[in-house]
Design an enzyme around this catalytic site. Structure first.
Site, short mmCIF file in Angstrom:
data_model
loop_
_atom_site.label_atom_id
_atom_site.label_comp_id
_atom_site.label_asym_id
_atom_site.label_seq_id
_atom_site.Cartn_x
_atom_site.Cartn_y
_atom_site.Cartn_z
N LYS A 1 -6.55 36.63 -30.92
CA LYS A 1 -5.66 36.64 -29.76
C LYS A 1 -5.86 37.86 -28.89
O LYS A 1 -5.67 37.81 -27.67
CB LYS A 1 -4.21 36.51 -30.23
CG LYS A 1 -3.88 35.11 -30.75
CD LYS A 1 -2.42 35.01 -31.17
CE LYS A 1 -2.05 33.55 -31.49
NZ LYS A 1 -2.88 32.96 -32.51
N GLU B 1 -3.22 27.07 -23.61
CA GLU B 1 -1.76 27.09 -23.60
C GLU B 1 -1.26 28.21 -22.68
O GLU B 1 -1.77 29.33 -22.70
CB GLU B 1 -1.22 27.28 -25.01
CG GLU B 1 -1.60 26.15 -25.96
CD GLU B 1 -0.91 26.26 -27.30
OE1 GLU B 1 -0.29 27.31 -27.57
OE2 GLU B 1 -0.98 25.28 -28.07
N GLU C 1 -2.75 31.24 -25.36
CA GLU C 1 -3.87 31.17 -26.29
C GLU C 1 -4.67 29.91 -25.99
O GLU C 1 -4.22 29.03 -25.25
CB GLU C 1 -3.39 31.17 -27.74
CG GLU C 1 -2.56 29.95 -28.13
CD GLU C 1 -2.11 29.99 -29.58
OE1 GLU C 1 -2.56 30.88 -30.31
OE2 GLU C 1 -1.30 29.13 -29.96
N ASN D 1 -6.55 26.75 -28.01
CA ASN D 1 -6.79 26.05 -29.27
C ASN D 1 -8.13 25.32 -29.15
O ASN D 1 -8.28 24.42 -28.32
CB ASN D 1 -5.67 25.05 -29.57
CG ASN D 1 -4.38 25.76 -29.90
OD1 ASN D 1 -4.37 26.73 -30.66
ND2 ASN D 1 -3.28 25.31 -29.33
N PHE E 1 16.77 19.87 -41.67
CA PHE E 1 15.38 19.42 -41.58
C PHE E 1 14.59 19.71 -42.85
O PHE E 1 13.38 19.97 -42.78
CB PHE E 1 14.69 20.04 -40.37
CG PHE E 1 15.28 19.61 -39.05
CD1 PHE E 1 14.81 18.49 -38.39
CD2 PHE E 1 16.34 20.31 -38.49
CE1 PHE E 1 15.36 18.09 -37.19
CE2 PHE E 1 16.90 19.91 -37.29
CZ PHE E 1 16.41 18.80 -36.64
#
Length: 659
Positions: free
Chosen positions: A116, A275, A288, A290, A348
């Protein structure tokens, strides 16, 4: 073109790649772990190779075994899907050394974008907007705090090699910057083996919007518009759509051009995603890149008409892109909901087990899945069951189609998040498009509860229950050889009990269906619903309706738009008599520790007779990459241990009994 490819993945993405490969006339090889012997991707592939035990490190992350599977089957290329080895540059190099093609970008591109800090520097050089921050090595917590002061609070502290929300903190002052630096460094070192972190300005009310790029080996690069991915929980996307309801044409064009510029700077070929974080002023900043296929790629496919997996394969085989930027269309609106094996009403928690029933929605809804009825949802991997994708001419039409598809998606055997997704499809902020990445924390910060999905018209559900009951009775009165004079007479007045509410329903058959009166409302219901069918489709007052309807004992279980009810239909006299009966008391379970989810009991921290204080650890359950620590809710003394370390436990299974 390749004659045979191997898919180094599992689940829905492996099945997705296999479908496109078959369409292209390419034979496929699946790899699988011991836990996936009967998985759908194994059934779909032309060949399948066992590569190890259930844990990913012993199977899907084992490069040697995957390369050996290629060599033993004659596979010429490998598609990595997403996750696992999809962004591992070392894997790409080792494939190349073995003479096997990687269906994805080259190792240099993966290296450049995988770090990054390095990727942010490259973005700056390529003229891509970046968030103000500090990308060099930070020595200690005090330096981190000083840098944060210069940038201006709030700041975000992020692990350089991070992902999935690990190694990520937001600091609003110097003290939080020091603590966040220490926590992120430790977490990143443990999770990724790389403790480096960087700081950047935290964008308030940010949106997560990404641009799909596609390039070939001849220098041709295009973007395929954007995807809106701001509805997230714990940094994991829940709903994705294309295009974004927030962007205007100028911002969309600028984001696309910068995404292509970054891809060109690293010599990118294949499908990839850039992104961005977008502020409420529509200023956007690089987040970033991907270097793989994204989970949410189907929404892009539905609005462009392009098969991204097909083009990844074609580019890897040396073909040029067959279109230019000007030829890429944006047609309609697409939505994707991730259907996961998790219980939204239990914070969740993951839910593993056998899919007793699986019926995907009919019609034009697209379902990308790696499961089937009777198959298992294993505890070793992520909880995704399927991706549900729809397309409409407008956003509103796409939302309406998604609501219907969620209502028709019938799953039993494991808990799912369908009710939650249905609630999202009706939330005013989602419908207006006025949301950002903090939506979940703001709207469901205290969890998701049944009160969040109250039906807008519960009398309608009562009417459906009454119609179903009447259909059963109409069938019963047609039985032959009934005693003369004692035939059943069917009345028109019914009482429907839902929770603590009573609904008086006047119901009479009419041509093609039934007409019901509930209070001052009239409902004309038409349907060809058959007994035993779990999905009820038809018309109510001339409008299409789709819901789930099951008869369980004396009750009808109904699910519609996220709301679920159990309705009991009876005559007025029967309802009066029932009201005189005492309610059966619920069993007292306060003296037991119950498992909140199915999983593996990895630790028991107690012994019989041991006194435990409130908040102390009792046990640990692991499932689907998630560790759940069970703690004492109050002071207790352990009376009996009902399960052992290493046991597979079911949801609500008793683990301990207290005195």
């Amino acid at each position: 073109m390749f004659q045979k490819i191997l898919i180094a993945n599992r689940g829905e993405i492996a099945c997705r790649v296999i479908r496109t490969a078959k369409k292209m006339g390419i034979r496929t090889v699946a790899v699988y772990s011991e836990a996936d012997r009967r998985a759908l991707h194994v059934r779909m592939a032309d060949e399948a190779v066992l590569i190890g035990a259930a844990p990913s490190k012993q199977s899907y992350l084992c490069m040697e075994r995957i390369i050996a599977a290629c060599q033993s089957t004659g596979a010429e290329a490998v598609h990595p899907g997403y996750g696992f080895l999809s962004e591992n540059a070392e894997f790409v190099r080792r494939l190349e050394e073995a003479g096997i093609v990687f269906i994805g970008p080259n190792a240099c591109s993966i290296d450049a974008m995988g770090d990054k800090i390095a990727s942010k520097k490259l973005a700056l050089q390529a003229g891509v907007n970046t968030i103000p921050g500090y990308a060099d090595v930070i020595e200690d917590a005090d330096e981190a705090a000083a840098i944060a002061e210069r940038i201006g609070f709030p700041v975000m502290i992020k692990a350089s090699a991070g992902g999935g929300g690990k190694g990520l903190r937001v600091a609003w002052n110097a003290a939080e910057a020091r603590e966040g630096f220490r926590s992120c460094t430790t977490e990143a070192r443990n999770a990724f083996g790389d403790g480096r972190v960087f700081l950047e300005k935290f964008i308030e009310d940010p949106r997560h919007i990404e641009i799909q790029v596609l390039g070939d080996g001849y220098g041709h690069l295009v973007h395929l518009w954007e995807r809106e991915c701001s509805i997230q929980r714990r940094h994991q996307k829940l709903v994705e759509e294309a295009p974004s309801p927030f962007l205007d044409a100028a911002t969309r064009k600028a984001m696309g051009e910068q995404a292509v510029a970054l891809a060109r700077a690293v010599g990118y070929q294949s499908a990839g995603t850039v992104e961005f974080v977008v502020g409420k002023d529509r200023r956007f900043y690089f987040l970033e890149m991907n270097t793989r296929l994204q989970v949410e790629h189907p929404v892009t496919e539905l609005i462009t008409g392009l098969d991204l997996v097909e083009w990844m394969i074609r580019v890897a085989a040396g073909e040029p892109l067959g279109f230019t930027q000007d030829e890429i269309r944006m047609d309609g609106w697409a939505l994707e909901c991730r259907i996961n094996a998790e219980d939204p009403f239990r914070n969740f928690l993951p839910s593993a087990g056998r899919l007793v029933k699986y019926r995907a929605p009919a019609g034009d809804a697209r379902v990308d899945t790696g499961v089937y009825e009777g198959g298992e949802i294993p505890v070793h991997y992520d909880s995704m069951i399927a991706k549900l994708i729809v397309r409409g001419a407008t956003r509103l039409e796409a939302v309406e189609k998604m609501r219907s598809a969620l209502n028709a998606f019938y799953l039993r055997g494991v808990s799912t998040n369908i009710a939650f997704q249905a609630a999202l499809m009706q939330h005013p902020r989602f419908l207006s498009g006025e949301f950002h990445t903090g939506f979940m924390a703001e709207e469901y910060g205290h969890g998701f509860h049944t009160a969040d999905v109250r039906h807008e018209d519960p009398a309608f559900l009562a009417v459906i229950a009454a119609v179903a009951r009447r259909r059963y009775i109409d069938r019963a009165v047609q039985i032959s050889a009934q005693t003369r004079g004692l035939q059943r007479r069917v009345g028109t007045d019914w009482v429907v009990l839902i929770d603590d509410e009573k609904y008086a329903i006047h119901l009479k058959p009419v041509q093609g269906g039934y007409e019901a009166q509930a209070g001052d409302k009239t409902y004309a219901v038409q349907s060809d619903w058959r007994f035993g069918s779990p999905v009820f489709e038809g018309l109510c007052n001339g409008k299409p309706v789709c819901l789930q309807l099951e008869r369980i004992g004396l009750r009808f279980h109904i699910a519609h738009n996220g709301a679920t009810v159990d309705a009991m239909v009876m005559t007025a006299r029967a309802a009066q008599l029932l009201s005189l009966m005492q309610a059966k008391p619920r069993p007292d379970l306060s003296k037991f520790l119950l498992s909140p989810m199915p999983g593996l009991l990895t630790q028991l921290a107690v012994e019989v007779g041991q006194e435990m204080k409130a908040g102390e650890r009792l046990a640990v359950i692991e499932a689907m990459k998630m560790e759940n620590v069970l703690k004492a809710e109050h002071d207790v003394v352990v009376d009996e241990i009902l399960a052992r370390t290493g046991d597979s436990v079911a949801v609500d299974q008793a683990i301990l009994r207290f005195r």
